[in-house]
Design an enzyme around this catalytic site. Structure first.
Site, PDB file in Angstrom:
ATOM      1  N   ARG A  90       0.833  -1.221   0.000  1.00 42.61           N
ATOM      2  CA  ARG A  90       0.000   0.000   0.000  1.00 42.61           C
ATOM      3  C   ARG A  90       0.864   1.267   0.000  1.00 42.61           C
ATOM      4  O   ARG A  90       0.553   2.252  -0.663  1.00 42.61           O
ATOM      5  CB  ARG A  90      -0.914  -0.016   1.241  1.00 42.61           C
ATOM      6  CG  ARG A  90      -1.885   1.127   1.264  1.00 42.61           C
ATOM      7  CD  ARG A  90      -2.988   0.891   2.285  1.00 42.61           C
ATOM      8  NE  ARG A  90      -3.916   1.989   2.287  1.00 42.61           N
ATOM      9  CZ  ARG A  90      -4.188   2.748   3.338  1.00 42.61           C
ATOM     10  NH1 ARG A  90      -3.598   2.509   4.506  1.00 42.61           N
ATOM     11  NH2 ARG A  90      -5.047   3.726   3.244  1.00 42.61           N
ATOM     12  N   HIS A  94       0.610   4.377  -2.614  1.00 41.58           N
ATOM     13  CA  HIS A  94       0.429   5.772  -2.201  1.00 41.58           C
ATOM     14  C   HIS A  94       1.614   6.640  -2.641  1.00 41.58           C
ATOM     15  O   HIS A  94       1.470   7.831  -2.858  1.00 41.58           O
ATOM     16  CB  HIS A  94       0.230   5.866  -0.678  1.00 41.58           C
ATOM     17  CG  HIS A  94      -1.139   5.465  -0.248  1.00 41.58           C
ATOM     18  ND1 HIS A  94      -1.788   6.002   0.837  1.00 41.58           N
ATOM     19  CD2 HIS A  94      -2.028   4.582  -0.776  1.00 41.58           C
ATOM     20  CE1 HIS A  94      -2.993   5.457   0.960  1.00 41.58           C
ATOM     21  NE2 HIS A  94      -3.153   4.579   0.005  1.00 41.58           N
ATOM     22  N   ASP A  95       2.793   6.033  -2.729  1.00 41.74           N
ATOM     23  CA  ASP A  95       3.935   6.808  -3.233  1.00 41.74           C
ATOM     24  C   ASP A  95       3.738   7.124  -4.716  1.00 41.74           C
ATOM     25  O   ASP A  95       3.847   8.275  -5.135  1.00 41.74           O
ATOM     26  CB  ASP A  95       5.248   6.027  -3.036  1.00 41.74           C
ATOM     27  CG  ASP A  95       6.457   6.851  -3.491  1.00 41.74           C
ATOM     28  OD1 ASP A  95       6.452   8.080  -3.245  1.00 41.74           O
ATOM     29  OD2 ASP A  95       7.379   6.289  -4.104  1.00 41.74           O
ATOM     30  N   ASN A 124      -2.734   9.452   4.673  1.00 44.64           N
ATOM     31  CA  ASN A 124      -1.582   8.561   4.860  1.00 44.64           C
ATOM     32  C   ASN A 124      -1.337   8.210   6.321  1.00 44.64           C
ATOM     33  O   ASN A 124      -0.439   7.421   6.616  1.00 44.64           O
ATOM     34  CB  ASN A 124      -0.316   9.205   4.276  1.00 44.64           C
ATOM     35  CG  ASN A 124      -0.287   9.113   2.760  1.00 44.64           C
ATOM     36  OD1 ASN A 124      -0.905   8.214   2.177  1.00 44.64           O
ATOM     37  ND2 ASN A 124       0.420  10.028   2.123  1.00 44.64           N
ATOM     38  N   HIS A 224      -6.070  -6.065  -2.588  1.00 43.05           N
ATOM     39  CA  HIS A 224      -6.919  -6.211  -1.393  1.00 43.05           C
ATOM     40  C   HIS A 224      -7.242  -7.689  -1.121  1.00 43.05           C
ATOM     41  O   HIS A 224      -8.138  -7.983  -0.351  1.00 43.05           O
ATOM     42  CB  HIS A 224      -8.214  -5.399  -1.553  1.00 43.05           C
ATOM     43  CG  HIS A 224      -7.996  -3.914  -1.486  1.00 43.05           C
ATOM     44  ND1 HIS A 224      -8.992  -2.993  -1.710  1.00 43.05           N
ATOM     45  CD2 HIS A 224      -6.894  -3.183  -1.207  1.00 43.05           C
ATOM     46  CE1 HIS A 224      -8.507  -1.760  -1.592  1.00 43.05           C
ATOM     47  NE2 HIS A 224      -7.228  -1.845  -1.282  1.00 43.05           N
TER      48      HIS A 224
END
Ligand code: HEM
Length: 357
Positions: A90, A94-95, A124, A224
């Site tokens: 994750r 997000h990066d 975050n 997920h």
């Protein structure tokens, strides 16, 4: 059907008492050949693509044992704390979605500065500390062997791949050569990340803005298949869905009951988490998609992939075929890993992933 619900502390106990099977190899050489062919077609077809400029053998002279160094750390982290796996995957997502895959998410806010870094943005805040730890430890080892050569962005990409494989998923090749960014701004996070209640239209638009297709959205959401979500991300489905005063009709009644028991409408324990994949929560497999067909999706966005006629056919296809999922996921990670990468003399190679040089 067994439904798993945990708080972080009960999950930690579970980890210590459960044997998790880790396949040594899940893929045939044919798969890699296919992957390479498709990736080169993909980048040749897109003149703006940066996939061509990253390369598999980028560190073959400057740090030939890089992948072994990283994998020795990820394997140990996974043994000690399996939550490192989903957390790092994750973190990579997000990066890449904010400022590109340049490890900008790892930078700490500068003391005294009025501008907060991405890491401290609201969206975050619930990234697990184990993810940052894994990258930090891998970087420390790599720095001790090949000082000043390997970017934090590449280490994060490698660590995410390793954890996919350690959890039973595909081992796909990772192209390298990303440079670390110098810019990290909290306000850039929200507009670039999906929300748990985004519509499929919103997700498709967001992914398209990153050069990712409808197929990539479905395949990458398959991450997920492991990991957990806090109640606040899905509680609106459990009691008053879209102001109806009723739960979301597309939740299996047994799952609904279990989730309601752990996640009260108001005032619940903020640490309670539920697994995304209620049937095989620790295995990186294709059960996530089968669950969506059975109304066992956790987030509205997960379940939405089955409900929307544009994405449903692929959900059904991937639910039937683990090899097709692994192939689509690997391609998706390759594409995601090339979003707005910094190359050549752009950016820098950080020594400490938390701060710019
Ligand atoms: C498609 C839109 C997506 C949405 C709306 C979404 C949303 C979320 C949310 C709300 C959580 C739970 C956070 C928490 O409560 O702690 C989560 C966890 C997670 N997400 Fe996503 N996500 C999306 C796509 C992705 C993608 C593309 C990846 C990676 C390729 C990914 C990997 C993960 C993983 C592995 C976890 C579990 C983290 C953990 O257990 O520490 N997600 N996501």
């Amino acid at each position: 059907m067994r439904i798993y619900i945990y708080t972080h502390s009960s999950f930690a106990k579970f980890q210590k008492t459960t044997k998790m099977s880790v396949p040594s190899s899940s893929f045939s050489p044919f798969f890699f050949l296919l992957l390479f062919l498709q990736c080169s077609e993909l980048s040749n077809g897109n003149p703006n693509s940066t996939v061509n400029q990253l390369s598999i053998d980028f560190y073959s002279k400057s740090c030939p044992q890089l992948e072994q160094f990283v994998s020795s750390v990820t394997a140990q982290q996974f043994r000690q704390s399996p939550v490192s796996g989903p957390a790092t995957i994750r973190l990579f997502f997000h990066d890449c979605f904010v400022e590109g895959c340049d490890a900008s998410i790892l930078l700490s806010s500068k003391p005294g500065s009025t501008v907060e870094a991405e890491k401290d943005a609201y969206d975050n805040k619930n990234l697990a500390v184990e993810a940052y730890d894994s990258v930090k430890k891998a970087k420390e080892l790599v720095e001790s062997k090949c000082p000043g050569v390997v970017s934090c962005a590449d280490i994060l990409a490698l660590a995410a791949r390793d954890f996919v494989h350690l959890a039973g998923g595909p081992y796909y090749p990772v192209k390298k050569g990303r440079r670390d960014g110098r810019v990290s701004i909290a306000s850039g996070v929200k507009p670039n990340l999906p929300r748990a209640n985004s519509t499929i239209d919103e997700l498709l638009k967001l992914f398209a803005s990153k050069g990712l297709s409808q197929a990539d959205l479905v395949a990458l959401s398959g991450a997920h298949t492991i990991g957990f979500s806090h109640c606040d991300q899905f509680v609106s489905r459990l009691y008053d869905f879209h102001g109806t005063k009723k739960p979301d009709p597309y939740i299996d009644p047994r799952l609904l009951k279990a989730l309601q028991m752990s996640c009260p409408h108001f005032g619940g324990n903020v640490d309670v988490v539920a697994p995304f994949d209620v049937t095989t929560p620790f295995a990186f497999d294709h059960m996530y998609y089968g669950n969506l067909e059975a109304k066992l999706g956790l987030l509205a966005t997960d379940q939405g992939l089955f409900l929307d006629p544009r994405t449903r056919p692929l959900v059904q296809a991937l639910g039937k075929d683990k090899a097709q999922f692994f192939q689509a996921f690997s391609l998706g990670m390759e594409k995601m890993g090339s979003i707005e990468v910094k190359l050549g003399n752009q950016g820098e190679i950080r020594r400490d992933c938390n701060k710019t040089l």
